[in-house]
Design an enzyme around this catalytic site. Sequence first.
Site: not given
Length: 259
Positions: A67, A112, A115, A135
Amino acid sequence: MTEFNTVLLENNAGIATLTINQPKSLNALSSEVLSDISAAVDAVAADTSARVLVITGAGDKAFVAGANIKEMLPLSPEEGEALSKLGNDTFSKIANLAIPSIAAVNGFALGGGSELALSADIRIGSTAARLGQPEVGLGIIPGFGGTQRLSRIVGIAKAKELIYTGKVIKADEALSIGLLNQVVEVEELAETVEKLAKAIMKQAPNSVAASKEAIDKGIEMPLADALTLEAKYFGEQFAHENQTIGMTAFVEKGKPEFK
């Protein structure tokens, strides 16, 4: 080719390819990128000629490296939750598509990015792929589905290990734990994904869609209920002309021409 600000969308003979097109930032997921992915997936869902969705990243270094940390740094708790909802809503659109999706993981798929790959039905990685949920090393947790989809794919214990440590794993380890379906050489990735997509497209599209829905819904149910659901979808196939086409071709030793 359909162009958005940060992604590209192309449909080539039924194979829709969504490319995160921010190579200078290693295809990092900002809120703008997430919004563009969401709009592109909506376009795929509305395109009746699309039979398979392929997701990949531009450049030769990253699928999606993570991200946008600079964007996230000043967020309030409420803004952080809103960003998580945007990511989850976007990736759930991919997971809930009627057509199958394949993530072509061509490099770093972290946070991300991992994901995003997890939201696809199938993940094919090159030998350059690196996957992980780092994270906790940033003082946050996976927020775009990582705590939920990763555990469903690799098992709870392995997901906890990867998330708690923030470990980034190579393609061969990702393959061994079931995070990747297949690993190929970098130069073979595009061809391998195309062959897989074409193999799917040879099958009855209604049956592929029903199989996907039965798997995705059934995994959330007790086994007895899931088997009842499977029987329902199985029976429904006999109302479709493709069942007659497929079985007639089999009996007559021909090749089916599915509608």
